[in-house]
Write an enzyme that holds these catalytic residues in place. Structure first.
Site, PDB file in Angstrom:
ATOM      1  N   ARG A  12      37.102  20.924  62.281  1.00  0.00           N
ATOM      2  CA  ARG A  12      36.486  20.375  61.077  1.00  0.00           C
ATOM      3  C   ARG A  12      35.951  18.983  61.408  1.00  0.00           C
ATOM      4  O   ARG A  12      36.631  18.179  62.076  1.00  0.00           O
ATOM      5  CB  ARG A  12      37.510  20.263  59.928  1.00  0.00           C
TER       6      ARG A  12
ATOM      7  N   GLU B 254      28.954  18.475  56.090  1.00  0.00           N
ATOM      8  CA  GLU B 254      28.027  19.590  56.325  1.00  0.00           C
ATOM      9  C   GLU B 254      27.263  19.932  55.051  1.00  0.00           C
ATOM     10  O   GLU B 254      27.868  19.927  53.977  1.00  0.00           O
ATOM     11  CB  GLU B 254      28.808  20.811  56.804  1.00  0.00           C
TER      12      GLU B 254
ATOM     13  N   HIS C 191      27.934  24.894  62.614  1.00  0.00           N
ATOM     14  CA  HIS C 191      29.201  25.562  62.246  1.00  0.00           C
ATOM     15  C   HIS C 191      29.076  27.081  62.459  1.00  0.00           C
ATOM     16  O   HIS C 191      29.283  27.868  61.521  1.00  0.00           O
ATOM     17  CB  HIS C 191      29.564  25.236  60.788  1.00  0.00           C
TER      18      HIS C 191
END
Ligand SMILES: O=CC(=O)O
Length: 350
Positions: free
Chosen positions: A262, A291, A312
């Site tokens: 993360r 994000e 991602h």
């Protein structure tokens, strides 16, 4: 078909198609279509509407709510979105993903509801992705591809700084893995096959039989001795900005950093400073703190090919998402049978 215990689903399975078709036969499932939904507010309203329609028609309330992969734009899945469900007796939630920092699991526990993640579905894909980023960061892969397509080949020796730098072989390098869960262990097995020396830090040491050749060390030793650092721990309040200015100052000069966990585990301002000072050689990030917004510092032209960014996607393979959808179905079946689901991450009083 058990009309008295209906289920609400956000979208449908996209990979375990035949298995999910059988689920639709087994249970009474109302589906919120994804078309037209773009954000958390839209899903929050759709959930409230679905519950209100059911209540108004006098039908039994939903006992479970599931969602699949690719629904990150709707998060957080918390009390604000899901309260109408628990208020009406819903006691099971499951969504696609290993991480669940965007799910209100503590609130679910207090409501007596399970949350089930898909714990091992993305293990192989993310470990492969971490290795891919380690190789991409240690070899000038991005620059090579852009140069080749632009007709520049290896660059122009007559222009200072234009030539592609030499790559570095990972054999013999020390890889420090932060977080030795299933992905950390799978990465260790892969990196060992590439001849890397392995050390790791974790909340606690794991059994030796699961260490895959990695040696447990303190965080300070990991920071001071790793040539490559891979972030593989979950995001929690204690891991937020785990790698900040102090930690970068303890690292070897020229260290490579890879993050497939993360974004918020790394303080991006501190990372940009460490790249600019040369402390960090190159970084491979599959995840960023906000994000899909990228910290402008990471896009600074002076850092150019030293920052490798991916959207991602390291966990996102068809095989991984297929496995994950099967894990959601398994948890739902266990709950519907009155069992404690194996993949429950919490322990509510039911
Ligand atoms: O990032 C992906 C996941 O947590 O599954």
């Amino acid at each position: 078909m058990a009309e008295e215990r209906p289920i609400l689903a956000l979208g449908s399975a996209a990979f375990a198609i035949s298995e999910y078709a059988a689920v639709l036969e087994r249970y009474q499932i109302d589906t919120i279509p994804l078309a037209g939904l773009t954000n958390n507010a839209g899903v929050t309203k759709a959930v409230a509407d679905a519950v209100a329609t059911r209540t108004a028609s006098g039908k039994s309330p939903y006992v479970a709510f599931i969602w699949f992969f690719g629904t990150g734009r709707f998060s957080p899945f918390d009390a604000n979105m899901l309260l109408p469900l628990t208020q009406n007796g819903c006691r099971f939630f499951s969504g696609g993903g290993a991480g669940y920092d965007d799910v209100g699991t503590e609130w679910m526990t207090s409501e007596g509801a399970y949350y089930c993640n898909t714990p091992t579905a993305i293990t192989a894909s993310t470990a492969n992705g971490a290795l891919m980023l380690i190789l991409t960061a240690t070899r000038p892969l991005t620059q090579g591809e852009i140069y080749t397509k632009a007709g520049k080949w290896r660059g122009d020796a007559a222009i200072p700084g234009d030539l592609i730098p030499y790559g570095e072989d990972i054999e013999g390098m020390t890889l420090g893995i932060i977080g030795m869960g299933s992905i950390g262990k799978a990465l260790a097995a892969r990196a060992q096959a590439c001849g890397m020396k392995l050390i790791y830090n974790n909340r606690r040491r794991i059994p030796q039989s699961e260490e895959n050749g990695a040696r447990y060390v303190s965080m300070d030793v990991l920071l001071a001795t790793s040539d490559v650092i891979s972030v593989n721990c979950p995001l929690t309040e204690s891991t937020r900005h785990l790698l900040g200015r102090t930690e970068f100052s303890k690292m070897k000069t020229g260290v490579f950093i890879v993050n497939t966990a993360r974004g918020a585990i790394i303080d991006e301002e501190a990372l940009v400073e460490a790249l600019k000072s040369g402390k960090v050689s190159r970084v491979g990030l599959d995840v960023v703190e906000h994000e899909p917004k990228i910290n402008p510092g990471l896009l600074d032209p002076s850092l150019s090919y030293r920052v490798i960014l991916q959207p991602h996607t390291t966990g996102r393979t068809t095989q991984a998402f297929h496995k994950g959808e099967l894990q959601i179905i398994k948890s739902l079946d266990e709950f519907m049978r009155g069992e404690r689901p194996e993949y429950a991450v919490n322990d509510p009083k039911i």
